[in-house]
Structure formats: structure tokens, C-alpha cells
Design an enzyme around this catalytic site. Structure first.
Site, PDB file in Angstrom:
ATOM      1  CG  LEU A 157      -1.814  -1.255   1.361  1.00 52.15           C
ATOM      2  CD1 LEU A 157      -2.748  -1.112   2.564  1.00 52.15           C
ATOM      3  CD2 LEU A 157      -2.625  -1.509   0.095  1.00 52.15           C
ATOM      4  N   GLY A 217      -1.865   6.375  -2.377  1.00 49.15           N
ATOM      5  CA  GLY A 217      -3.068   6.214  -3.202  1.00 49.15           C
ATOM      6  C   GLY A 217      -4.094   5.333  -2.478  1.00 49.15           C
ATOM      7  CG  HIS A 218      -3.350   1.235  -1.840  1.00 47.65           C
ATOM      8  ND1 HIS A 218      -2.044   1.205  -2.270  1.00 47.65           N
ATOM      9  CD2 HIS A 218      -4.042   0.405  -2.653  1.00 47.65           C
ATOM     10  CE1 HIS A 218      -1.945   0.366  -3.291  1.00 47.65           C
ATOM     11  NE2 HIS A 218      -3.137  -0.123  -3.560  1.00 47.65           N
ATOM     12  N   GLY A 256      -9.609   2.889  -7.150  1.00 45.89           N
ATOM     13  CA  GLY A 256      -8.859   4.061  -7.602  1.00 45.89           C
ATOM     14  C   GLY A 256      -9.114   4.370  -9.076  1.00 45.89           C
ATOM     15  CD  GLN A 257     -10.626   7.801 -13.050  1.00 47.60           C
ATOM     16  OE1 GLN A 257     -11.744   7.555 -12.594  1.00 47.60           O
ATOM     17  NE2 GLN A 257     -10.317   7.625 -14.331  1.00 47.60           N
ATOM     18  CB  VAL A 296      -2.685   9.798  -4.613  1.00 50.92           C
ATOM     19  CG1 VAL A 296      -1.690  10.600  -3.781  1.00 50.92           C
ATOM     20  CG2 VAL A 296      -4.049   9.751  -3.922  1.00 50.92           C
ATOM     21  NE  ARG A 334       2.414  -3.049 -12.270  1.00 49.51           N
ATOM     22  CZ  ARG A 334       2.495  -3.969 -13.214  1.00 49.51           C
ATOM     23  NH1 ARG A 334       3.401  -3.878 -14.139  1.00 49.51           N
ATOM     24  NH2 ARG A 334       1.657  -4.965 -13.250  1.00 49.51           N
TER      25      ARG A 334
END
Ligand code: PAF
Length: 292
Positions: free
Chosen positions: A37, A40-41, A156-157, A185, A196
Site C-alpha cells: 500500500l 493512493g490506497h 482508484g481512478q 494520487v 510498481r
């Protein structure tokens, strides 16, 4: 660290029901993740915590969505750090099942298929990926389903194609859940956060934000209702030697069908989604930007 972590579906159901009843709550939020994570998470978790009485995050590295066993083995597993991040966001419960708990009879005989939408863009270079992702999302949604009056799941987008497919699955198969999209994010230089990114060398990390810059260029043109002129944005990426472009397209946000050519060369109106994927060194990165 004190966040409650359960590993079986029975424990998950009991613990979520118990928390909801103790809080007199009626809304349950589920944040499905594969761990490793990042911020963003954290944004997904925090959106879920703000809107629901009880929030559950799942951490499960789903073998079904990896084409390549080596890729599955390489996927980072960082459970302790993940639990800490989720606890810091106020998540109530972590569900971290084993593969045998999720697929007790082995790989499922009957599964969800993503159809033509799952064969384009990311699906073209990762055959079967979206079938595997949708199948586990379907199971996770069922595991989290409780008598709670309101059930929401957060995506997430950043994984735009996955988001479109999850929405379609939920609509087409009438799942009783609201899908909530949370904006991507980004690091200060624009690079979309991804598990990644940690595999990028220093030079690759410096090159990678060109993807976000090219998307921003389209975003600015769209906001000014100018022609998108995708070719110039593609040229911007191709000028970066460490970046090997896979696709860069402007599509309908719901169907992922590429927009007609004239939208690229005539003033932009309406809404669209710019999608991009590239290899930066050995690392495949994806990004996107809603336009309009
Ligand atoms: O986006 C992810 O992390 C995964 O594809 C998901 C939705 C958790 C399913 O394994």
C-alpha cells in the site's frame, strides 16, 4: 499496531456484523487491495472511513489476475506496513485471506469474464488479467456483503479500465453495492503513485513523469476547448529515450471506445478519458486523466 486482522470469511462476516451492531451503524465500506500500500490506497481508505460506519480493507494478492508466475512471486508483500497504513487511516478491520480461503476448490470452474472491454488496452498485453481481477472482486464483494443498509466499495481512478469493468459487472450482474471512484494520487512531479514505482531506477524514476506531463497537456487543451492534438503529446513521450510507449488514446469514459478522429483535431467538447501505458525501463506503468 492494534488493527484487527482476520483471515477467514466467517471471521470477517462476524467481526463486521459485530462492529456495525455495536456502533448502531448502517453503512459498510470495503476497500479491496493487493497490499504493497501507498498514499493512493490511503486516499481510498480515508474516503471509505469518512463515509461509512465500518470500513474493511482486504489484502489479497490474487493469483488469478497474474499471467506470469514470476510476476506473481515478485509482487511485493508488506503486510505489517500495510496494516499500519490502514490503521493510521482509521480502517476498522483487515481481511487478509490465504489463496485456499478465497479459492477453496482451486481455480474456479465458473468465473467472471470481462468480455470485449477486458481485451482492449491493458487486456491486450495481459490476457485474462481482467477476468481474474473481476472474479476476485466479485468474491470479495460477496464476502463483505452484510445486512448493512448501505454497502460501498472503493476503487482508484488510477486503474481506469478496472474501474469501468467493475462498474459494468456491478450493473450487469446487479450487485447490491455502490462503487465509489477515488481520484489518482500523484507525487509532486506528477507521477501517479503505484506499487510498481519502487522498481524504477533513479534515471527511470526521473523519466517516468513524462506520462503525467503528456496527460496534463491534453487536460489543459480540453479545458480550453482546443483540439487535443494527440500526436504532439505522443511526440513528447517519444522524445524520452527510457520510455517505450505502448498506447496513448482518448476514449469514451464508459465504453472505452476510442473517440472519433475529429475530436482530436477539432475543438474539444464533452467528456473523455485519456489512457496511457508505457514501459519505463523494465517497469510497465499506466496512467489516465478524465477530460472535460
Ligand atoms: O486494483 C487492485 O489492487 C486489484 O486489481 C484488486 C481490485 C484488489 C483485485 O485483486
Amino acid at each position: 499496531m492494534s488493527i484487527t486482522t482476520v483471515t477467514t470469511v466467517a471471521e470477517l462476516k462476524a467481526a463486521a456484523a459485530d462492529l456495525l451492531s455495536r456502533r448502531g451503524g448502517s453503512a459498510l465500506g470495503l476497500v479491496p487491495t493487493m497490499g504493497a500500500l501507498h498514499e493512493g490506497h490511503a486516499a481510498l481508505a480515508s474516503a471509505a472511513v469518512r463515509a461509512n460506519d465500518v470500513t474493511v480493507a482486504s489484502i489479497f494478492v490474487n493469483p488469478l489476475q497474474f499471467g506470469d508466475a514470476a510476476d506473481l512471486d515478485r509482487y511485493p508483500r508488506t503486510l505489517a506496513a500495510d496494516q499500519q497504513l490502514l490503521e493510521d487511516q482509521g480502517v476498522d478491520l483487515v481481511f487478509a485471506p490465504t489463496v485456499a480461503e478465497v479459492y477453496p476448490a482451486g481455480p474456479p470452474l465458473v468465473s467472471v469474464t470481462a468480455g470485449t472491454l477486458g481485451a482492449m488496452f491493458e487486456g491486450a498485453s495481459r490476457p485474462g488479467h481482467f477476468d481474474g481481477a473481476l472474479t476476485v472482486v466479485a468474491k470479495l464483494l460477496h464476502f463483505g456483503l452484510s445486512p448493512a443498509a448501505h454497502y460501498r466499495a472503493y476503487f482508484g481512478q488510477k486503474d481506469a479500465q478496472q474501474l469501468v469493468l467493475v462498474r459494468r459487472m456491478v450493473a450487469d450482474l446487479a450487485f447490491p453495492v455502490d462503487i465509489v471512484a477515488v481520484p489518482t494520487v500523484r507525487a509532486e512531479d506528477g507521477l501517479a503513485l503505484s506499487s510498481r514505482n519502487r522498481f524504477l531506477s533513479a534515471a527511470e524514476r526521473e523519466a517516468a513523469p513524462v506520462l503525467a506531463r503528456a496527460l496534463r497537456l491534453l487536460g489543459e487543451r480540453a479545458a480550453r476547448h482546443e483540439p487535443l492534438d494527440l500526436d504532439s503529446a505522443v511526440a513528447m513521450i517519444k522524445s524520452q529515450p527510457l520510455v517505450d510507449l505502448d498506447y496513448f488514446d482518448v476514449v469514451d469514459p464508459d465504453t472505452l471506445q476510442p473517440l472519433a478522429e475529429n475530436c482530436r483535431h477539432t475543438p474539444f467538447t464533452g467528456t473523455a478519458l485519456a489512457l496511457i501505458a508505457a514501459r519505463v525501463g523494465p517497469v510497465r506503468l499506466i496512467d489516465n486523466l478524465p477530460l472535460g
